[in-house]
Scaffold this motif. Structure first.
Motif, PDB file in Angstrom:
ATOM      1  N   GLY A 149      -5.821  48.339  37.754  1.00  0.00           N
ATOM      2  CA  GLY A 149      -5.402  50.199  37.029  1.00  0.00           C
ATOM      3  C   GLY A 149      -4.408  49.550  36.319  1.00  0.00           C
ATOM      4  O   GLY A 149      -4.560  50.610  35.644  1.00  0.00           O
ATOM      5  N   GLU A 150      -3.285  48.681  36.328  1.00  0.00           N
ATOM      6  CA  GLU A 150      -2.165  48.843  35.273  1.00  0.00           C
ATOM      7  C   GLU A 150      -1.678  47.540  35.463  1.00  0.00           C
ATOM      8  O   GLU A 150      -1.469  46.813  36.921  1.00  0.00           O
ATOM      9  CB  GLU A 150      -1.252  50.120  36.289  1.00  0.00           C
ATOM     10  N   LEU A 151      -1.885  46.976  35.009  1.00  0.00           N
ATOM     11  CA  LEU A 151      -0.641  45.595  34.469  1.00  0.00           C
ATOM     12  C   LEU A 151       0.641  45.657  35.015  1.00  0.00           C
ATOM     13  O   LEU A 151       1.610  46.695  34.449  1.00  0.00           O
ATOM     14  CB  LEU A 151      -0.802  45.086  33.489  1.00  0.00           C
ATOM     15  N   VAL A 152       1.218  44.618  36.250  1.00  0.00           N
ATOM     16  CA  VAL A 152       2.743  45.019  36.155  1.00  0.00           C
ATOM     17  C   VAL A 152       3.451  43.389  36.408  1.00  0.00           C
ATOM     18  O   VAL A 152       2.016  42.585  36.891  1.00  0.00           O
ATOM     19  CB  VAL A 152       3.163  46.049  37.388  1.00  0.00           C
ATOM     20  N   ILE A 153       4.122  43.458  35.680  1.00  0.00           N
ATOM     21  CA  ILE A 153       5.465  42.416  35.669  1.00  0.00           C
ATOM     22  C   ILE A 153       6.958  41.965  36.603  1.00  0.00           C
ATOM     23  O   ILE A 153       7.493  43.395  36.310  1.00  0.00           O
ATOM     24  CB  ILE A 153       5.813  41.523  34.115  1.00  0.00           C
ATOM     25  N   ASN A 154       7.447  41.580  37.488  1.00  0.00           N
ATOM     26  CA  ASN A 154       7.688  41.446  38.579  1.00  0.00           C
ATOM     27  C   ASN A 154       8.616  39.779  37.510  1.00  0.00           C
ATOM     28  O   ASN A 154       8.758  39.160  37.525  1.00  0.00           O
ATOM     29  CB  ASN A 154       7.933  40.653  39.118  1.00  0.00           C
ATOM     30  N   ALA A 155       9.604  40.711  36.702  1.00  0.00           N
ATOM     31  CA  ALA A 155      10.557  39.879  35.392  1.00  0.00           C
ATOM     32  C   ALA A 155      11.353  38.777  36.229  1.00  0.00           C
ATOM     33  O   ALA A 155      11.117  37.449  35.654  1.00  0.00           O
ATOM     34  CB  ALA A 155      11.095  40.528  34.719  1.00  0.00           C
ATOM     35  N   GLU A 156      11.653  38.823  36.994  1.00  0.00           N
ATOM     36  CA  GLU A 156      12.640  38.467  38.068  1.00  0.00           C
ATOM     37  C   GLU A 156      11.713  36.684  38.389  1.00  0.00           C
ATOM     38  O   GLU A 156      12.456  35.524  38.302  1.00  0.00           O
ATOM     39  CB  GLU A 156      12.814  38.578  39.374  1.00  0.00           C
ATOM     40  N   ASP A 157      10.281  36.290  38.410  1.00  0.00           N
ATOM     41  CA  ASP A 157       9.798  35.914  38.703  1.00  0.00           C
ATOM     42  C   ASP A 157       8.857  35.151  37.505  1.00  0.00           C
ATOM     43  O   ASP A 157       8.510  33.677  37.651  1.00  0.00           O
ATOM     44  CB  ASP A 157       9.042  35.739  39.453  1.00  0.00           C
ATOM     45  N   CYS A 158       9.251  35.639  36.052  1.00  0.00           N
ATOM     46  CA  CYS A 158       8.699  35.287  34.843  1.00  0.00           C
ATOM     47  C   CYS A 158       9.120  34.236  34.454  1.00  0.00           C
ATOM     48  O   CYS A 158      10.582  34.044  34.140  1.00  0.00           O
ATOM     49  CB  CYS A 158       8.179  36.604  33.903  1.00  0.00           C
ATOM     50  N   ILE A 159       8.638  32.479  33.728  1.00  0.00           N
ATOM     51  CA  ILE A 159       9.434  31.219  33.657  1.00  0.00           C
ATOM     52  C   ILE A 159       9.042  31.449  31.964  1.00  0.00           C
ATOM     53  O   ILE A 159       9.544  29.569  31.666  1.00  0.00           O
ATOM     54  CB  ILE A 159       9.242  30.885  34.471  1.00  0.00           C
ATOM     55  N   LEU A 160       8.409  32.237  31.594  1.00  0.00           N
ATOM     56  CA  LEU A 160       8.363  32.264  30.374  1.00  0.00           C
ATOM     57  C   LEU A 160       7.218  30.795  30.259  1.00  0.00           C
ATOM     58  O   LEU A 160       7.621  30.288  29.031  1.00  0.00           O
ATOM     59  CB  LEU A 160       9.403  32.102  29.745  1.00  0.00           C
ATOM     60  N   CYS A 161       6.097  30.560  30.746  1.00  0.00           N
ATOM     61  CA  CYS A 161       5.683  29.580  30.445  1.00  0.00           C
ATOM     62  C   CYS A 161       4.931  29.884  29.066  1.00  0.00           C
ATOM     63  O   CYS A 161       4.021  29.199  28.556  1.00  0.00           O
ATOM     64  CB  CYS A 161       4.481  29.233  31.881  1.00  0.00           C
ATOM     65  N   GLY A 162       4.162  31.092  28.985  1.00  0.00           N
ATOM     66  CA  GLY A 162       3.638  31.278  28.265  1.00  0.00           C
ATOM     67  C   GLY A 162       1.613  31.216  28.716  1.00  0.00           C
ATOM     68  O   GLY A 162       1.231  31.116  27.764  1.00  0.00           O
ATOM     69  N   SER A 163       1.895  31.145  29.347  1.00  0.00           N
ATOM     70  CA  SER A 163       0.224  31.014  29.305  1.00  0.00           C
ATOM     71  C   SER A 163      -0.827  32.363  30.019  1.00  0.00           C
ATOM     72  O   SER A 163      -1.593  32.291  28.970  1.00  0.00           O
ATOM     73  CB  SER A 163      -0.310  29.793  31.658  1.00  0.00           C
ATOM     74  N   CYS A 164      -0.167  33.193  30.172  1.00  0.00           N
ATOM     75  CA  CYS A 164      -0.476  34.788  30.579  1.00  0.00           C
ATOM     76  C   CYS A 164      -0.937  34.785  29.000  1.00  0.00           C
ATOM     77  O   CYS A 164      -1.857  35.360  28.597  1.00  0.00           O
ATOM     78  CB  CYS A 164       0.006  35.209  31.128  1.00  0.00           C
ATOM     79  N   MET A 165      -0.276  34.687  27.648  1.00  0.00           N
ATOM     80  CA  MET A 165      -0.509  35.177  25.848  1.00  0.00           C
ATOM     81  C   MET A 165      -1.687  33.867  25.709  1.00  0.00           C
ATOM     82  O   MET A 165      -2.110  34.561  25.277  1.00  0.00           O
ATOM     83  CB  MET A 165       1.090  34.672  25.540  1.00  0.00           C
ATOM     84  N   ARG A 166      -1.513  32.866  26.341  1.00  0.00           N
ATOM     85  CA  ARG A 166      -2.514  32.214  25.710  1.00  0.00           C
ATOM     86  C   ARG A 166      -3.664  32.579  26.512  1.00  0.00           C
ATOM     87  O   ARG A 166      -5.224  32.600  25.694  1.00  0.00           O
ATOM     88  CB  ARG A 166      -2.261  30.470  26.152  1.00  0.00           C
ATOM     89  N   LYS A 167      -4.439  32.965  27.320  1.00  0.00           N
ATOM     90  CA  LYS A 167      -5.607  33.288  28.587  1.00  0.00           C
ATOM     91  C   LYS A 167      -5.973  34.902  27.702  1.00  0.00           C
ATOM     92  O   LYS A 167      -6.814  35.227  28.031  1.00  0.00           O
ATOM     93  CB  LYS A 167      -5.231  32.869  29.656  1.00  0.00           C
ATOM     94  N   CYS A 168      -5.002  35.171  27.415  1.00  0.00           N
ATOM     95  CA  CYS A 168      -5.126  37.512  27.214  1.00  0.00           C
ATOM     96  C   CYS A 168      -5.852  37.214  26.632  1.00  0.00           C
ATOM     97  O   CYS A 168      -6.449  36.511  24.726  1.00  0.00           O
ATOM     98  CB  CYS A 168      -4.415  37.719  26.793  1.00  0.00           C
ATOM     99  N   PRO A 169      -7.525  37.852  26.351  1.00  0.00           N
ATOM    100  CA  PRO A 169      -8.563  37.701  25.262  1.00  0.00           C
ATOM    101  C   PRO A 169      -8.506  39.014  24.365  1.00  0.00           C
ATOM    102  O   PRO A 169      -9.010  38.628  22.994  1.00  0.00           O
ATOM    103  CB  PRO A 169      -9.290  38.404  26.035  1.00  0.00           C
ATOM    104  N   SER A 170      -7.235  39.524  24.527  1.00  0.00           N
ATOM    105  CA  SER A 170      -7.081  40.909  23.770  1.00  0.00           C
ATOM    106  C   SER A 170      -5.802  40.573  22.660  1.00  0.00           C
ATOM    107  O   SER A 170      -5.631  41.318  21.904  1.00  0.00           O
ATOM    108  CB  SER A 170      -6.846  42.305  24.065  1.00  0.00           C
TER     109      SER A 170
END
Ligand code: SF4
Ligand code: SF4
Length: 123
Positions: free
Chosen positions: A34-55
């Protein structure tokens, strides 16, 4: 027209096939996206999500240590959630509500200490 009469009578006697939304809301399915949420405390800025996002709606900037997403470009495929190594991303089981203006999700991530040092040295 007369040939429709049996169908009309049959449908009139039946329960409606649709719900009276928004008064009757359907329970979400298992693993509903339904909605994308991020727990910024756990984000290590690896960039995997950015590279794999199709849009291409996620931007990770290691210099400013920010994670950004344009929720209006997101197609809710859930791919970023799958590839995130720290499970910082997840999907809510409800839709994002309507908004009067477009907003960008922007969060502060945390580079692991080693990588932070390298990034500072490279500057
Ligand atoms: S759910 Fe899909 S489209 Fe949306 S941000 Fe994640 S990878 Fe990109
Ligand atoms: S949300 Fe997950 S995949 Fe995306 S940059 Fe942060 S840690 Fe990496």
């Amino acid at each position: 027209m007369l040939f429709l009469t049996p169908s009309v009578l049959k449908n009139a006697a039946k329960k409606p096939a649709t719900r009276k939304y928004p008064f009757v809301v359907r329970e979400p399915f298992d693993r509903y996206r339904g909605e994308l949420v991020i727990n910024a405390e756990d984000c290590i800025l690896c960039g995997s999500c950015m590279r794999k996002c199709p849009s291409l709606c996620i931007t990770v900037d290691k210099k400013t240590e920010t994670w950004e997403c344009d929720p209006y470009a997101c197609i809710y495929c859930g791919h970023c959630v799958t590839v995130c190594p720290t499970h910082a991303l997840s999907m809510k089981s409800v839709h994002r509500g309507p908004a009067p203006q477009k907003v960008t999700m922007s969060e502060k991530g945390h580079l692991p200490k080693k990588k932070k040092k390298k990034a500072e040295e490279a500057e």
